[in-house]
Design a protein around this motif. Structure first.
Motif, short mmCIF file in Angstrom:
data_model
loop_
_atom_site.label_atom_id
_atom_site.label_comp_id
_atom_site.label_asym_id
_atom_site.label_seq_id
_atom_site.Cartn_x
_atom_site.Cartn_y
_atom_site.Cartn_z
N ASP A 1 0.72 -1.58 0.15
CA ASP A 1 -0.21 0.29 0.15
C ASP A 1 1.11 1.48 0.00
OD1 ASP A 1 -2.29 -1.33 0.33
OD2 ASP A 1 -2.17 -1.41 2.15
N TYR A 2 1.94 1.07 0.25
CA TYR A 2 2.68 2.44 0.78
C TYR A 2 3.98 2.20 -0.17
CZ TYR A 2 -0.27 1.87 4.84
OH TYR A 2 -0.71 1.60 6.29
N SER A 3 4.66 0.70 -1.06
CA SER A 3 5.55 0.71 -0.94
C SER A 3 5.84 2.42 -2.71
CB SER A 3 6.25 -0.30 -1.95
OG SER A 3 5.17 -0.20 -3.01
N GLU A 4 5.25 2.26 -3.68
CA GLU A 4 5.10 3.17 -4.56
C GLU A 4 5.29 4.76 -3.97
OE1 GLU A 4 2.93 3.10 -7.94
OE2 GLU A 4 3.31 1.05 -7.76
N TRP A 5 4.71 5.46 -3.08
CA TRP A 5 5.42 6.72 -2.48
C TRP A 5 5.33 7.07 -1.10
CZ3 TRP A 5 1.75 8.46 1.83
CH2 TRP A 5 1.58 8.12 2.05
N LEU A 6 5.83 5.96 0.09
CA LEU A 6 6.29 6.48 0.27
C LEU A 6 7.68 4.87 1.57
CD1 LEU A 6 6.50 8.28 3.18
CD2 LEU A 6 4.10 6.51 4.17
N PRO A 7 7.53 5.02 0.16
CA PRO A 7 9.23 3.38 0.18
C PRO A 7 10.02 3.70 1.88
CG PRO A 7 10.52 4.88 -1.34
CD PRO A 7 9.11 5.85 -1.02
N ARG B 1 5.64 14.81 -1.27
CA ARG B 1 6.57 13.39 -0.35
C ARG B 1 7.07 14.18 0.82
NH1 ARG B 1 8.55 8.50 -2.93
NH2 ARG B 1 7.43 7.63 -4.61
N ASN B 2 7.21 15.29 0.75
CA ASN B 2 7.32 16.33 1.96
C ASN B 2 6.54 16.74 2.46
OD1 ASN B 2 10.06 14.88 2.64
ND2 ASN B 2 11.32 16.97 1.99
N PHE B 3 4.26 16.17 1.76
CA PHE B 3 3.35 17.33 2.39
C PHE B 3 3.47 18.62 1.91
CE2 PHE B 3 4.52 13.60 4.86
CZ PHE B 3 3.82 12.50 4.47
N MET C 1 0.58 7.50 11.25
CA MET C 1 2.05 7.31 10.20
C MET C 1 2.23 8.08 9.71
SD MET C 1 3.58 6.51 6.89
CE MET C 1 1.73 5.56 6.25
N LEU C 2 1.49 9.20 9.10
CA LEU C 2 1.74 9.78 8.16
C LEU C 2 2.66 11.32 8.91
CD1 LEU C 2 -0.97 9.95 5.94
CD2 LEU C 2 0.88 9.97 4.95
N ALA C 3 1.31 11.34 9.82
CA ALA C 3 1.83 12.49 10.73
C ALA C 3 3.42 12.39 11.95
CB ALA C 3 0.48 12.88 12.20
N GLU C 4 3.38 10.89 11.96
CA GLU C 4 4.51 10.73 13.13
C GLU C 4 6.29 11.28 11.75
OE1 GLU C 4 4.97 10.45 15.82
OE2 GLU C 4 3.43 9.14 16.59
N LYS C 5 5.93 10.89 10.56
CA LYS C 5 6.53 10.35 9.65
C LYS C 5 6.64 12.27 9.29
CE LYS C 5 8.30 11.20 4.60
NZ LYS C 5 8.82 11.44 4.02
N ALA C 6 6.06 13.35 8.98
CA ALA C 6 6.04 14.45 8.78
C ALA C 6 6.64 14.77 10.08
CB ALA C 6 4.64 15.01 8.91
N ALA C 7 6.21 15.19 11.43
CA ALA C 7 7.10 14.94 12.55
C ALA C 7 8.40 15.16 12.53
CB ALA C 7 6.55 14.53 13.55
N HIS C 8 9.01 13.99 11.73
CA HIS C 8 10.35 14.18 12.06
C HIS C 8 10.82 14.65 10.63
CE1 HIS C 8 14.16 11.50 10.98
NE2 HIS C 8 13.89 11.88 9.41
N ALA D 1 14.65 17.24 -1.79
CA ALA D 1 14.72 16.17 -2.71
C ALA D 1 15.60 15.06 -2.12
CB ALA D 1 15.92 16.68 -4.25
N LYS D 2 15.50 15.45 -1.16
CA LYS D 2 16.63 14.18 -0.65
C LYS D 2 16.04 13.14 0.39
CE LYS D 2 21.23 13.04 1.93
NZ LYS D 2 22.57 13.45 2.69
#
Length: 591
Positions: A146-152, A525-527, A557-564, A577-578
């Protein structure tokens, strides 16, 4: 005697529901009144971040930003949850209350024909904690693909038996759960922890619950609300303030006054799959033609509000039993159930309404290593169990359909084994009704406009039939309810044409709208909103596709990833881009 018993239960249920409804209305008015008395809001206050929406994403992200030392303003259109909203069993009663946005879709042409005016009701939390305050608390990771293409770099931030979501195993269930599991074993289905051991199979659900009480994300706010975080409730955001393609803050209305808040680092929209696109379009970011029709100055032409997707289910009250083993109104009204809940955090009041869930591949899916396209949810009750007092209204079932189809089941033992369409091909849209920020948007999911969606759900109903025909289910006298659904009488019961008609009439939301500001179309991808500086969307609206299960865990999970992302962009000045993999950060929250 049985009829008298049902009449007594009906009377007690009606009075209880009425009193609780009055309680919810009173607490909301009281919260609004005290808010007016004791809040002193200043205009043009400056913050590092302004977060709009205190739901799963907004509350989590605000807490993490405050934890990292940022000065945060959190704006929530609703109020503070009153006592008793943490009782899991009461979720349907919170819907259609002041703590719910009470969204209703536009009439559907190919679906929802058994609902009032062909419209689907979409409950969305309007309260601190958002929809995590009125959902059914199910924790489902979905499938890795479900996540592999846009959130590897996906790393699961939540673990079982605790973690930031307080994920725990369901403590209480009826005897039905074990019977269903036995039947699934007969069908060679895998039984176990599908969140941990494999991608498909069945299990008793894991839920966001603590000591028998609902756990919602507003619990994260208490630690920081008096330090680095300012929370303003009853605040309706009218638009994002934009200067030279840079978000500088927001304009919001509260206490019948309009205020502006300034954001130095960023404005984060976490108002959900409906609220976030609405605010963006009011701010001039959206489809050019639609905005120009409303005389809104177009700042950025982006497909905001498009690609609306939602999980669809059907099959409510489709199965009857000879034995009483589901969740009855008598169980919920028993004073011992209340004592069991308040003293031990156990019993029927801790029920989420779902006792078994799992995913599988339909017969159309030849590659079983791919994502599953069906979910099965087993509920120990049906729409008819409460005699039309709560669930009929919550789902928007028409009087004709209820009286003709569901009412005859009132004195029978009914359960629900509902197939859920996980990856619909039908896509809808969200549009502005007007330029008035207080007007609800136009929501058109365009359910079942793609015929493949109907075929997949029919396949799901055929799987339900297989469960009913197992030896385990025969021991409790399980059978399919063979009364024709209203307006489907011309089709042979059980035929493909009949089930097609049935699904188009009994089309129900799973409460998982997403995709209206999806990654790759509206945000990167960084929202970050394309073409904008300091403007982000972080909630279910950015999901490019639905996960293979309930979406609350994916949103967190999105919120935690964004906070990071915010944390390390500040520390290391990492470019957009990194690519980086936040293993250390997520491990911290998994301990």
């Amino acid at each position: 005697m049985l009829v008298l018993q049902h009449l007594i239960i009906f009377a007690i249920t009606s009075v209880t529901v009425f009193l609780f409804s009055c309680y919810l209305n009173f607490t909301y008015v009281f919260d609004t009144f005290t808010y007016r008395l004791f809040n002193d809001i200043s205009d043009l206050q400056v913050y590092d971040y302004v977060v709009v929406g205190a739901g799963t994403a907004g509350a989590t992200l605000s807490a993490r930003l405050a934890e990292d030392g940022h000065k945060v303003l959190l704006l929530e259109a609703g109020g503070v949850a009153p006592p008793f909203l943490d009782i899991p069993l009461l979720a349907p009663l919170i819907q259609n209350s002041p703590y719910d946005w009470q969204y209703i879709t536009v009439p559907q042409q190919n679906a929802c024909k058994g609902l009032i005016n062909n419209q689907s009701r979409w409950p969305v939390g309007k309260v601190l904690g958002g929809t995590s305050r009125l959902n059914y608390m199910l924790y489902v990771r979905g499938h890795p693909l479900d996540y592999s293409e846009w959130l590897p770099e996906f790393i699961e931030p939540v673990t079982q038996n605790g973690g930031p979501m307080n994920v725990n195993n369901l403590k209480w269930n009826t005897c039905l759960a074990d019977v269903i599991l036995q039947g699934l074993v007969e069908l060679n289905q895998r039984i176990g922890d599908i969140n941990k051991d494999f991608e498909t199979g069945f299990m008793k659900p894991q839920v966001s619950i603590q000591d028998g009480k609902r756990w919602s994300t507003d619990n994260l706010l208490h630690k920081y609300s008096q330090k680095k975080m300012t929370i303003i409730t009853h605040a309706h955001v009218e638009k994002v303030l934009i200067k030279s393609n840079t978000a500088t803050g927001v304009q919001f209305m509260t206490l019948n006054k309009v205020y502006k808040a300034i954001a130095k680092e960023g404005v984060i929209l976490s108002a959900g799959a409906i609220g976030t696109p609405k605010i963006l379009m009011l701010s001039g970011i959206g489809p050019r033609e639609h905005l120009e029709d409303l005389n809104i100055n177009v700042i950025r032409d982006l497909p905001v509000g498009q690609h609306l997707i939602d999980h669809v289910l059907t099959g409510i009250d489709l199965i009857t039993l000879n034995e009483t083993m589901g969740l009855s109104m008598a169980d919920t009204l028993n004073p011992m159930s209340a004592l069991n809940y308040f003293l031990f955090g156990d019993g029927p009041w801790t029920s989420t309404g779902v006792e078994i869930l799992g995913t599988l591949h339909s017969s159309f899916k030849k590659n079983t290593s791919n994502v599953p396209d069906l979910q099965i949810m087993v509920m120990p009750l049906g729409l008819s169990r409460d005699h039309g007092i709560v669930l009929k209204k919550a789902l928007g079932i028409s009087d004709k359909v209820y009286n003709e189809y569901f009412a005859p089941l009132a004195y029978k033992n009914t359960i629900t084994i509902a197939p859920v369409l996980l990856h619909p091909k039908s896509m809808g849209e969200v549009k502005l009704r007007s330029t008035d920020p207080l007007d609800p948007p136009l929501i058109d999911p365009k359910y079942l406009t793609n015929e493949d969606d109907i075929a997949t759900l029919i396949d799901g109903l055929q799987f339900v039939k297989k469960i009913v025909e197992t030896d385990a289910m025969k021991t409790v006298g399980a059978s399919i309810y063979e009364k024709h659904f209203p307006d489907c009488e011309n089709e042979n019961f059980g035929s493909t044409k009949y089930w097609e008609c049935y699904i188009q009439h009994l089309t129900l939301t799973s409460y998982h709208p997403a995709g209206t500001c999806r990654v790759g179309d509206v945000v990167d991808r960084n929202f970050r909103v394309y073409g904008m500086t300091n403007l982000y969307a972080i909630d279910a609206s950015v999901l490019p596709s639905l996960p293979s299960g309930n979406i609350n865990a994916a949103v967190l999970m999105l919120a935690e990833k964004a906070a990071h992302t915010f944390k390390w962009n500040v520390k290391l000045n990492i470019s957009d881009a990194k690519c980086y993999k936040p293993y250390t950060y997520y491990d911290k929250f998994s301990q």
